[in-house]
Design a protein around this motif. Structure first.
Motif, PDB file in Angstrom:
ATOM      1  N   LEU A 139     -42.494 -20.200  23.069  1.00 43.93           N
ATOM      2  CA  LEU A 139     -41.390 -20.017  24.007  1.00 43.93           C
ATOM      3  C   LEU A 139     -40.265 -21.006  23.755  1.00 43.93           C
ATOM      4  O   LEU A 139     -39.128 -20.789  24.190  1.00 43.93           O
ATOM      5  CB  LEU A 139     -41.889 -20.176  25.452  1.00 43.93           C
ATOM      6  CG  LEU A 139     -42.969 -19.199  25.930  1.00 43.93           C
ATOM      7  CD1 LEU A 139     -43.426 -19.579  27.323  1.00 43.93           C
ATOM      8  CD2 LEU A 139     -42.440 -17.774  25.903  1.00 43.93           C
ATOM      9  N   TYR A 140     -40.582 -22.104  23.052  1.00 42.85           N
ATOM     10  CA  TYR A 140     -39.608 -23.169  22.833  1.00 42.85           C
ATOM     11  C   TYR A 140     -39.289 -23.346  21.352  1.00 42.85           C
ATOM     12  O   TYR A 140     -38.934 -24.434  20.904  1.00 42.85           O
ATOM     13  CB  TYR A 140     -40.134 -24.473  23.447  1.00 42.85           C
ATOM     14  CG  TYR A 140     -40.458 -24.302  24.912  1.00 42.85           C
ATOM     15  CD1 TYR A 140     -39.457 -24.267  25.872  1.00 42.85           C
ATOM     16  CD2 TYR A 140     -41.778 -24.103  25.339  1.00 42.85           C
ATOM     17  CE1 TYR A 140     -39.742 -24.065  27.212  1.00 42.85           C
ATOM     18  CE2 TYR A 140     -42.075 -23.902  26.677  1.00 42.85           C
ATOM     19  CZ  TYR A 140     -41.050 -23.884  27.604  1.00 42.85           C
ATOM     20  OH  TYR A 140     -41.335 -23.681  28.937  1.00 42.85           O
ATOM     21  N   ALA A 141     -39.393 -22.264  20.616  1.00 41.28           N
ATOM     22  CA  ALA A 141     -39.073 -22.300  19.187  1.00 41.28           C
ATOM     23  C   ALA A 141     -37.622 -22.732  18.986  1.00 41.28           C
ATOM     24  O   ALA A 141     -36.706 -22.202  19.627  1.00 41.28           O
ATOM     25  CB  ALA A 141     -39.305 -20.930  18.560  1.00 41.28           C
ATOM     26  N   GLY A 142     -37.424 -23.713  18.117  1.00 38.14           N
ATOM     27  CA  GLY A 142     -36.081 -24.202  17.816  1.00 38.14           C
ATOM     28  C   GLY A 142     -35.481 -25.090  18.883  1.00 38.14           C
ATOM     29  O   GLY A 142     -34.298 -25.434  18.803  1.00 38.14           O
ATOM     30  N   LEU A 143     -36.268 -25.483  19.881  1.00 37.91           N
ATOM     31  CA  LEU A 143     -35.782 -26.327  20.968  1.00 37.91           C
ATOM     32  C   LEU A 143     -36.518 -27.665  20.972  1.00 37.91           C
ATOM     33  O   LEU A 143     -37.636 -27.767  20.464  1.00 37.91           O
ATOM     34  CB  LEU A 143     -35.988 -25.620  22.312  1.00 37.91           C
ATOM     35  CG  LEU A 143     -35.254 -24.289  22.492  1.00 37.91           C
ATOM     36  CD1 LEU A 143     -35.706 -23.619  23.783  1.00 37.91           C
ATOM     37  CD2 LEU A 143     -33.740 -24.504  22.499  1.00 37.91           C
ATOM     38  N   PRO A 144     -35.930 -28.720  21.559  1.00 41.58           N
ATOM     39  CA  PRO A 144     -36.599 -30.021  21.607  1.00 41.58           C
ATOM     40  C   PRO A 144     -37.681 -30.045  22.684  1.00 41.58           C
ATOM     41  O   PRO A 144     -37.489 -29.535  23.791  1.00 41.58           O
ATOM     42  CB  PRO A 144     -35.466 -30.988  21.952  1.00 41.58           C
ATOM     43  CG  PRO A 144     -34.493 -30.158  22.731  1.00 41.58           C
ATOM     44  CD  PRO A 144     -34.563 -28.777  22.125  1.00 41.58           C
ATOM     45  N   VAL A 145     -38.829 -30.616  22.363  1.00 45.06           N
ATOM     46  CA  VAL A 145     -39.925 -30.731  23.324  1.00 45.06           C
ATOM     47  C   VAL A 145     -40.503 -32.134  23.291  1.00 45.06           C
ATOM     48  O   VAL A 145     -40.298 -32.888  22.340  1.00 45.06           O
ATOM     49  CB  VAL A 145     -41.045 -29.705  23.048  1.00 45.06           C
ATOM     50  CG1 VAL A 145     -40.500 -28.291  23.083  1.00 45.06           C
ATOM     51  CG2 VAL A 145     -41.716 -29.988  21.722  1.00 45.06           C
ATOM     52  N   PRO A 213     -33.289 -35.218  25.630  1.00 48.61           N
ATOM     53  CA  PRO A 213     -33.245 -33.753  25.782  1.00 48.61           C
ATOM     54  C   PRO A 213     -34.632 -33.154  25.572  1.00 48.61           C
ATOM     55  O   PRO A 213     -35.344 -33.497  24.633  1.00 48.61           O
ATOM     56  CB  PRO A 213     -32.280 -33.315  24.679  1.00 48.61           C
ATOM     57  CG  PRO A 213     -31.469 -34.530  24.356  1.00 48.61           C
ATOM     58  CD  PRO A 213     -32.401 -35.699  24.557  1.00 48.61           C
ATOM     59  N   ALA A 214     -35.025 -32.270  26.445  1.00 48.10           N
ATOM     60  CA  ALA A 214     -36.338 -31.626  26.328  1.00 48.10           C
ATOM     61  C   ALA A 214     -36.332 -30.323  27.101  1.00 48.10           C
ATOM     62  O   ALA A 214     -36.014 -30.310  28.287  1.00 48.10           O
ATOM     63  CB  ALA A 214     -37.438 -32.541  26.848  1.00 48.10           C
ATOM     64  N   SER A 215     -36.681 -29.254  26.416  1.00 50.00           N
ATOM     65  CA  SER A 215     -36.819 -27.962  27.087  1.00 50.00           C
ATOM     66  C   SER A 215     -38.217 -27.769  27.648  1.00 50.00           C
ATOM     67  O   SER A 215     -38.443 -26.860  28.446  1.00 50.00           O
ATOM     68  CB  SER A 215     -36.488 -26.829  26.112  1.00 50.00           C
ATOM     69  OG  SER A 215     -35.132 -26.902  25.696  1.00 50.00           O
ATOM     70  N   ALA A 216     -39.142 -28.613  27.200  1.00 52.63           N
ATOM     71  CA  ALA A 216     -40.527 -28.530  27.696  1.00 52.63           C
ATOM     72  C   ALA A 216     -41.210 -29.868  27.536  1.00 52.63           C
ATOM     73  O   ALA A 216     -40.891 -30.647  26.625  1.00 52.63           O
ATOM     74  CB  ALA A 216     -41.309 -27.454  26.948  1.00 52.63           C
ATOM     75  N   VAL A 217     -42.143 -30.140  28.433  1.00 51.97           N
ATOM     76  CA  VAL A 217     -43.036 -31.290  28.327  1.00 51.97           C
ATOM     77  C   VAL A 217     -44.464 -30.753  28.350  1.00 51.97           C
ATOM     78  O   VAL A 217     -44.844 -30.014  29.270  1.00 51.97           O
ATOM     79  CB  VAL A 217     -42.850 -32.305  29.477  1.00 51.97           C
ATOM     80  CG1 VAL A 217     -43.878 -33.422  29.359  1.00 51.97           C
ATOM     81  CG2 VAL A 217     -41.448 -32.877  29.460  1.00 51.97           C
ATOM     82  N   PHE A 218     -45.239 -31.113  27.345  1.00 53.24           N
ATOM     83  CA  PHE A 218     -46.652 -30.731  27.265  1.00 53.24           C
ATOM     84  C   PHE A 218     -47.463 -31.943  27.720  1.00 53.24           C
ATOM     85  O   PHE A 218     -47.429 -32.999  27.079  1.00 53.24           O
ATOM     86  CB  PHE A 218     -46.990 -30.298  25.844  1.00 53.24           C
ATOM     87  CG  PHE A 218     -46.288 -29.026  25.449  1.00 53.24           C
ATOM     88  CD1 PHE A 218     -46.912 -27.798  25.590  1.00 53.24           C
ATOM     89  CD2 PHE A 218     -44.982 -29.057  24.974  1.00 53.24           C
ATOM     90  CE1 PHE A 218     -46.260 -26.622  25.264  1.00 53.24           C
ATOM     91  CE2 PHE A 218     -44.313 -27.883  24.638  1.00 53.24           C
ATOM     92  CZ  PHE A 218     -44.944 -26.666  24.784  1.00 53.24           C
ATOM     93  N   VAL A 219     -48.159 -31.786  28.841  1.00 51.60           N
ATOM     94  CA  VAL A 219     -48.729 -32.932  29.561  1.00 51.60           C
ATOM     95  C   VAL A 219     -50.192 -33.148  29.193  1.00 51.60           C
ATOM     96  O   VAL A 219     -51.042 -32.297  29.458  1.00 51.60           O
ATOM     97  CB  VAL A 219     -48.595 -32.730  31.086  1.00 51.60           C
ATOM     98  CG1 VAL A 219     -49.088 -33.966  31.825  1.00 51.60           C
ATOM     99  CG2 VAL A 219     -47.149 -32.417  31.458  1.00 51.60           C
ATOM    100  N   TYR A 220     -50.477 -34.313  28.603  1.00 55.19           N
ATOM    101  CA  TYR A 220     -51.848 -34.707  28.267  1.00 55.19           C
ATOM    102  C   TYR A 220     -52.144 -36.116  28.769  1.00 55.19           C
ATOM    103  O   TYR A 220     -52.927 -36.836  28.167  1.00 55.19           O
ATOM    104  CB  TYR A 220     -52.082 -34.589  26.762  1.00 55.19           C
ATOM    105  CG  TYR A 220     -51.842 -33.187  26.254  1.00 55.19           C
ATOM    106  CD1 TYR A 220     -52.779 -32.185  26.471  1.00 55.19           C
ATOM    107  CD2 TYR A 220     -50.650 -32.854  25.632  1.00 55.19           C
ATOM    108  CE1 TYR A 220     -52.542 -30.884  26.052  1.00 55.19           C
ATOM    109  CE2 TYR A 220     -50.405 -31.558  25.212  1.00 55.19           C
ATOM    110  CZ  TYR A 220     -51.355 -30.581  25.424  1.00 55.19           C
ATOM    111  OH  TYR A 220     -51.116 -29.287  25.014  1.00 55.19           O
ATOM    112  N   VAL A 221     -51.509 -36.497  29.851  1.00 58.37           N
ATOM    113  CA  VAL A 221     -51.804 -37.749  30.533  1.00 58.37           C
ATOM    114  C   VAL A 221     -52.185 -37.411  31.969  1.00 58.37           C
ATOM    115  O   VAL A 221     -51.954 -36.303  32.445  1.00 58.37           O
ATOM    116  CB  VAL A 221     -50.599 -38.714  30.519  1.00 58.37           C
ATOM    117  CG1 VAL A 221     -50.276 -39.153  29.103  1.00 58.37           C
ATOM    118  CG2 VAL A 221     -49.370 -38.075  31.175  1.00 58.37           C
ATOM    119  N   GLY A 222     -52.779 -38.382  32.660  1.00 58.31           N
ATOM    120  CA  GLY A 222     -53.143 -38.150  34.054  1.00 58.31           C
ATOM    121  C   GLY A 222     -54.220 -37.118  34.246  1.00 58.31           C
ATOM    122  O   GLY A 222     -54.342 -36.520  35.316  1.00 58.31           O
TER     123      GLY A 222
END
Length: 291
Positions: A139-145, A213-222
């Protein structure tokens, strides 16, 4: 008291749970392994696996482990455990109203989804916050994550995203190695911004704050151990992980914990499989002495 239906009940059908059930069945025990999701657990959402010599994908490995369990005679089921009673035999009650009884118990429920612990976090779930690179990365191809966390599977997810997103930045509060194809900031996320979905994150690093800049954050903390349903008789550490001995045995002699839910786990697939193997051997020994 209910009579045991199974020799071993395994709660959680991820790699650790499937392995424990398979090895127990291979030794002649009647094993039942169930999960609230599909067999394979979080493994089915992973891309390439990098802690094995052979080139395996997560879904392929999940299928392999599930097939091995089926071949050995493990009974697989669906359900969400909500209550455990007894101390051998054990009775496991599910949200669906089922009651499963077994002589030995293996807890392989893994971790709950991670949390950043920032204001308005829930508002971005599904609008930029994700917990699965394989599922949502395209979904975030070509975007900053951004990947929050670098330990265990987080590094694999960052590597997966590096072939999809324009830029991948790992934000990690401790010293950790990250794939060479991604940037790294030692710090933690303190804010999420964006009117129509996520647009940027605020990171605190070295006492300073900056926007990325970030279009998505993938969360692996907490991430917390998925052990809310366990009785107080099974000891846990300060973080809620189940305390075990070198064989995976809990504070009760016929209860075991394997994989990420146990104290001291390193969130590695190879370690989860080894956990399941050790616990199964210990169960076989324990039940043979009880006969």
């Amino acid at each position: 008291m209910n009579s045991p239906t199974f020799d071993v009940i395994v709660i959680g059908a991820g790699p650790a749970g499937l392995t424990a059930a398979t090895e127990a069945a291979r030794a002649g025990l009647k094993a039942f392994c169930f999960d609230k999701l599909a067999p394979g657990g979080a493994l089915i959402n992973l891309g390439a696996l990098h802690d094995f010599d052979e080139p395996w994908g997560g879904a392929d490995m999940a299928a392999r482990l599930t097939n091995e369990a089926t071949v050995e005679g493990v009974e697989l089921g669906f359900g969400e455990a909500v209550r455990i009673s007894g101390d051998g035999p054990w009775t496991v009650e599910t949200a669906e109203g089922d009651h499963h009884v077994g002589r030995a118990l293996v807890i392989a429920t893994g971790l709950n989804k991670g949390r950043l612990g920032v204001p308005n976090e829930d508002a971005y779930e599904g609008r930029g916050l994700s917990h699965c690179a394989t599922c949502d990365g395209p979904l975030y191809a070509g975007l900053p994550v951004v990947v929050a966390g670098a330990a265990g599977w987080a590094a694999l997810e960052a590597l997966e995203l590096s072939g999809i997103a324009s830029d991948v930045t790992v934000v990690e509060s401790g010293a950790a190695e990250t794939p060479p194809s991604v940037a790294r900031i030692e710090g933690h996320i303190v804010g999420l911004e964006g009117a129509n979905g996520l647009e940027s994150v605020t990171v605190e690093s070295g006492g300073e704050r900056k926007s990325i800049p970030a279009s998505a954050v993938f969360v692996y903390v907490g991430q917390s151990p998925a052990a809310e349903f366990l009785p107080d008789s099974l000891a846990r550490d300060a973080t809620g992980h189940i305390v075990v001995d070198e064989d995976g045995r809990c504070s009760a002699p016929t209860a075991f914990a394997v994989g990420d839910v146990r104290a001291g786990a390193h969130v590695l697939l190879s370690e989860a499989i080894a956990d399941g193997q050790r616990a199964a051997r210990a169960i076989v020994t324990a039940l043979s002495k009880a006969n």
